[in-house]
Design an enzyme around this catalytic site. Structure first.
Site, PDB file in Angstrom:
ATOM      1  N   GLU A 155       1.093  -1.319  -0.132  1.00  0.00           N
ATOM      2  CA  GLU A 155       0.241  -0.171  -0.270  1.00  0.00           C
ATOM      3  C   GLU A 155       1.184   1.500   0.111  1.00  0.00           C
ATOM      4  O   GLU A 155       1.925   1.527   1.186  1.00  0.00           O
ATOM      5  CB  GLU A 155      -0.716  -0.521   1.230  1.00  0.00           C
ATOM      6  CG  GLU A 155      -2.174  -1.106   1.232  1.00  0.00           C
ATOM      7  CD  GLU A 155      -2.854  -0.367   2.184  1.00  0.00           C
ATOM      8  OE1 GLU A 155      -3.633   0.361   2.695  1.00  0.00           O
ATOM      9  OE2 GLU A 155      -3.444  -2.448   2.288  1.00  0.00           O
ATOM     10  N   LYS A 207       3.070 -16.873  -0.836  1.00  0.00           N
ATOM     11  CA  LYS A 207       2.280 -15.300  -0.535  1.00  0.00           C
ATOM     12  C   LYS A 207       2.252 -15.044   1.157  1.00  0.00           C
ATOM     13  O   LYS A 207       3.051 -14.265   1.561  1.00  0.00           O
ATOM     14  CB  LYS A 207       1.193 -15.076  -0.658  1.00  0.00           C
ATOM     15  CG  LYS A 207       0.050 -13.811   0.122  1.00  0.00           C
ATOM     16  CD  LYS A 207       0.479 -12.584  -0.703  1.00  0.00           C
ATOM     17  CE  LYS A 207       0.527 -12.077  -0.251  1.00  0.00           C
ATOM     18  NZ  LYS A 207       0.504 -10.727  -0.176  1.00  0.00           N
ATOM     19  N   LEU A 253      14.064  -3.725   8.610  1.00  0.00           N
ATOM     20  CA  LEU A 253      15.228  -2.980   9.694  1.00  0.00           C
ATOM     21  C   LEU A 253      14.352  -1.542  10.898  1.00  0.00           C
ATOM     22  O   LEU A 253      15.245  -1.950  11.175  1.00  0.00           O
ATOM     23  CB  LEU A 253      16.607  -3.400   9.662  1.00  0.00           C
ATOM     24  CG  LEU A 253      16.632  -5.105   9.630  1.00  0.00           C
ATOM     25  CD1 LEU A 253      17.705  -5.466   9.082  1.00  0.00           C
ATOM     26  CD2 LEU A 253      16.271  -6.272  10.447  1.00  0.00           C
ATOM     27  N   GLY A 256      10.239  -0.258  15.942  1.00  0.00           N
ATOM     28  CA  GLY A 256       9.248   1.107  15.887  1.00  0.00           C
ATOM     29  C   GLY A 256       7.837   0.111  16.859  1.00  0.00           C
ATOM     30  O   GLY A 256       8.535  -0.086  17.760  1.00  0.00           O
ATOM     31  N   CYS A 263      -2.882  -7.050   6.584  1.00  0.00           N
ATOM     32  CA  CYS A 263      -2.083  -7.799   5.179  1.00  0.00           C
ATOM     33  C   CYS A 263      -1.272  -9.419   6.952  1.00  0.00           C
ATOM     34  O   CYS A 263      -1.622  -9.774   6.901  1.00  0.00           O
ATOM     35  CB  CYS A 263      -1.296  -7.225   4.357  1.00  0.00           C
ATOM     36  SG  CYS A 263      -1.975  -6.512   2.845  1.00  0.00           S
TER      37      CYS A 263
HETATM   38  C1  UGA Z   1       2.642  -5.856   2.458  1.00  0.00           C
HETATM   39  C2  UGA Z   1       3.808  -6.575   1.986  1.00  0.00           C
HETATM   40  O1  UGA Z   1       4.780  -5.658   2.576  1.00  0.00           O
HETATM   41  C3  UGA Z   1       3.696  -6.736   0.848  1.00  0.00           C
HETATM   42  O2  UGA Z   1       4.702  -7.069  -0.331  1.00  0.00           O
HETATM   43  C4  UGA Z   1       1.927  -7.757   0.459  1.00  0.00           C
HETATM   44  O3  UGA Z   1       1.383  -7.260  -0.630  1.00  0.00           O
HETATM   45  C5  UGA Z   1       0.794  -7.027   1.385  1.00  0.00           C
HETATM   46  O4  UGA Z   1       1.086  -6.887   2.387  1.00  0.00           O
HETATM   47  C6  UGA Z   1      -0.301  -8.092   1.628  1.00  0.00           C
HETATM   48  O5  UGA Z   1       0.032  -8.842   1.674  1.00  0.00           O
HETATM   49  O6  UGA Z   1      -1.476  -7.323   0.222  1.00  0.00           O
HETATM   50  P1  UGA Z   1       1.442  -3.395   3.314  1.00  0.00           P
HETATM   51  O7  UGA Z   1       1.354  -4.076   4.443  1.00  0.00           O
HETATM   52  O8  UGA Z   1       1.425  -2.442   2.404  1.00  0.00           O
HETATM   53  O9  UGA Z   1       2.271  -4.586   2.615  1.00  0.00           O
HETATM   54  O10 UGA Z   1       2.886  -2.848   4.067  1.00  0.00           O
HETATM   55  P2  UGA Z   1       4.582  -2.991   4.509  1.00  0.00           P
HETATM   56  O11 UGA Z   1       5.143  -1.680   3.995  1.00  0.00           O
HETATM   57  O12 UGA Z   1       4.940  -3.974   4.176  1.00  0.00           O
HETATM   58  O13 UGA Z   1       4.128  -2.742   6.052  1.00  0.00           O
HETATM   59  C7  UGA Z   1       4.004  -2.848   6.824  1.00  0.00           C
HETATM   60  C8  UGA Z   1       3.618  -2.855   7.879  1.00  0.00           C
HETATM   61  O14 UGA Z   1       5.136  -2.866   8.667  1.00  0.00           O
HETATM   62  C9  UGA Z   1       3.385  -1.190   8.733  1.00  0.00           C
HETATM   63  O15 UGA Z   1       2.913  -0.731   9.393  1.00  0.00           O
HETATM   64  C10 UGA Z   1       4.624  -0.190   8.516  1.00  0.00           C
HETATM   65  O16 UGA Z   1       4.683   0.636   9.479  1.00  0.00           O
HETATM   66  C11 UGA Z   1       5.549  -1.414   9.249  1.00  0.00           C
HETATM   67  N1  UGA Z   1       7.256  -2.034   8.889  1.00  0.00           N
HETATM   68  C12 UGA Z   1       7.360  -1.937   8.427  1.00  0.00           C
HETATM   69  C13 UGA Z   1       7.802  -1.724  10.625  1.00  0.00           C
HETATM   70  O17 UGA Z   1       7.758  -1.255  11.269  1.00  0.00           O
HETATM   71  N2  UGA Z   1       9.751  -1.251  10.104  1.00  0.00           N
HETATM   72  C14 UGA Z   1       9.827  -1.813   8.790  1.00  0.00           C
HETATM   73  O18 UGA Z   1      11.459  -1.576   8.971  1.00  0.00           O
HETATM   74  C15 UGA Z   1       9.266  -1.650   8.155  1.00  0.00           C
END
Ligand code: UGA
Length: 433
Positions: A155, A207, A253, A256, A263
């Site tokens: 997203e 997935k 990495l 937070g 997801c």
């Molecule tokens: C995630 C996956 O990254 C996508 O590849 C997948 O298609 C999608 O789920 C899905 O299954 O539809 P998304 O949920 O949009 O995508 O978000 P991410 O960018 O992956 O972040 C997820 C959460 O992890 C967020 O709350 C973000 O703040 C957190 N996060 C991410 C961290 O706390 N630390 C990080 O280093 C990275």
């Protein structure tokens, strides 16, 4: 070539729009008539960068259509993607009611060979299950195949991800299905995107494996951050050093307040549940979920512990409501979790988010919505940076402090340095540094 996409939620809308940009005639269909009316009037039900222009262009060029007439759309198309929601049940397992309904309707309207492509994230074995339902509801005259083509869109970056994916996964059970799908994604194939061609069950598991692994990295680094807090070590340097090891990689990495969104939490719990029902104890997955749940509790306790006389009557400003930047999605958002806990503790909660305020207010009507970070901070006893939108990365901390009543600054996304905050006479609380 023409195809149909059932479900115009996040995944369906982006997939349909992206495929229509490849020159394919796409009909997106949804039983939610209001959504279709909105889309037909040129509006989008969600906020996603670049999506609106792309939808409008493809509609204008006559390749992208929206309909709520599921039966006719099924009869009219031989390739049908299923992209309906697969929400979690209370016990963490996946609710397949939407998929079942679509499969039944396909079965009842089977008027030619059809390739059904599961795009929704579904438990391993769902492909076979969908085929069984379709066969049960049809008269057996026509062949039906079910493939799996999971999506990996993020997203906030979904349009870019659609056109520049790391890989395309195609789970099929015949050469015919594989060739139809390869043809659909031909523009990406020509761009040398890696294609993983495998069986349906493997594609379904890929997935879950991808999301579980990414979530594991986040929970891992959050645990390291918590160890940092107890030792005087600094998580920023730990992350950087780990990330420079090419076997580890630097993405995901960032310590937070834990992952949110529609997801990771749902998929992790679902895989734990699926493993359980297969008689396998997915110990690591359970731990990742637990660490994530604890992380947001820990964040709340940090705020609560900072007020010796309790939170009642205090004013807390929260910057960010969405679960991550560049989206208005608040599902499982740690920011909303904090807001809810603070409200329950009888604090006044002011919140600002560039895109997600309407959703936040709908979820928690007691929230006071502000129109900027500084407006949210007026008279606040504490400011909590909960989502790292770009516009929160260059706050004038002196100005922020000057409008506040107190001096507590909870930087739960580790955006600032302690020095920057202390220069502005703020008491700084971060994660693991
Ligand atoms: C995630 C996956 O990254 C996508 O590849 C997948 O298609 C999608 O789920 C899905 O299954 O539809 P998304 O949920 O949009 O995508 O978000 P991410 O960018 O992956 O972040 C997820 C959460 O992890 C967020 O709350 C973000 O703040 C957190 N996060 C991410 C961290 O706390 N630390 C990080 O280093 C990275």
């Amino acid at each position: 070539m023409k195809i149909a996409i059932v479900g115009t939620g996040y995944v369906g809308l982006i997939t349909g729009t992206g495929l229509s940009s490849f020159g394919i005639d796409v009909t997106c269909v949804d039983i939610d008539k209001e959504k279709i009316r909105l889309l037909n009037s040129g509006k989008l039900p969600i906020y996603e960068p670049q999506l609106k222009d792309l939808v409008q262009n493809n509609v204008k060029e006559g390749r992208l259509h929206f309909s709520s007439d599921l039966e006719n759309v099924i009869r009219d198309n031989n390739v049908i993607f299923i992209a309906v929601g697969t929400p979690p049940k209370a016990d963490g397992s996946t609710n397949l009611a939407g998929i079942q309904d679509v499969a039944k309707t396909i079965g009842k309207n089977l008027n030619s060979y059809k390739l059904i492509v599961n795009k929704s994230t579904v438990p391993i074995g769902t492909g076979r299950y969908v085929r069984k339902i379709i066969e049960e509801y049809s008269d057996g005259k026509y062949e039906v195949e079910v493939a799996s083509n999971p999506e990996f869109l993020r997203e906030g970056a979904a349009v870019r991800d659609f056109f520049h994916p790391n890989r395309i996964v195609l789970g099929t059970s015949s050469e015919k299905a594989l060739s139809i799908l390869t043809d659909l994604y031909r523009p990406l194939y020509l761009l040398e995107t890696p294609f993983i061609k495998t069986n349906v069950e493997t594609a379904e598991l890929i997935k879950y494996a991808a999301n579980s692994f990414l979530a594991t990295k986040i929970s891992f680094i959050n645990e390291m951050a918590n160890i940092c807090s107890k030792t005087g070590a600094n998580i920023a340097d730990v992350s950087e050093a780990l990330g420079l090891d090419q076997r580890i990689g630097k993405k995901f990495l960032h310590a937070g307040i834990g992952f949110g969104g529609s997801c990771f939490p749902k998929d992790l719990r679902s895989l734990v549940k699926q493993a359980d029902s297969l008689g396998y104890d997915f110990i690591l997955g359970k731990g990742v979920v637990k660490v994530n749940e604890n992380q947001r509790k820990y964040a709340f306790n940090r705020i609560s512990d900072a007020f010796k006389d309790g939170l009642k009557g205090k004013t807390i400003a929260i910057l960010g409501a969405s679960f991550k930047p560049e989206t208005d999605d608040i599902r499982e958002s740690p920011a909303i979790y904090l807001a809810e806990r603070l409200l329950k503790s009888q604090a006044t909660v002011k919140i600002y988010d560039p895109k997600a305020l309407n959703n936040a207010k709908a979820a928690l009507p007691e929230l006071i919505c502000a129109s900027s970070s500084y407006e949210a901070a007026i008279n606040a006893d504490a400011v909590v940076l909960a989502t790292e939108w770009n516009q929160f990365r260059h706050l004038d901390l002196h100005h922020l402090k000057s409008v506040m009543n107190g001096d507590l600054f909870f930087d739960f996304r580790n955006v600032y340095t302690r020095q920057e905050a202390e220069n502005a006479k703020l008491k700084y609380f971060a994660i693991g540094k």
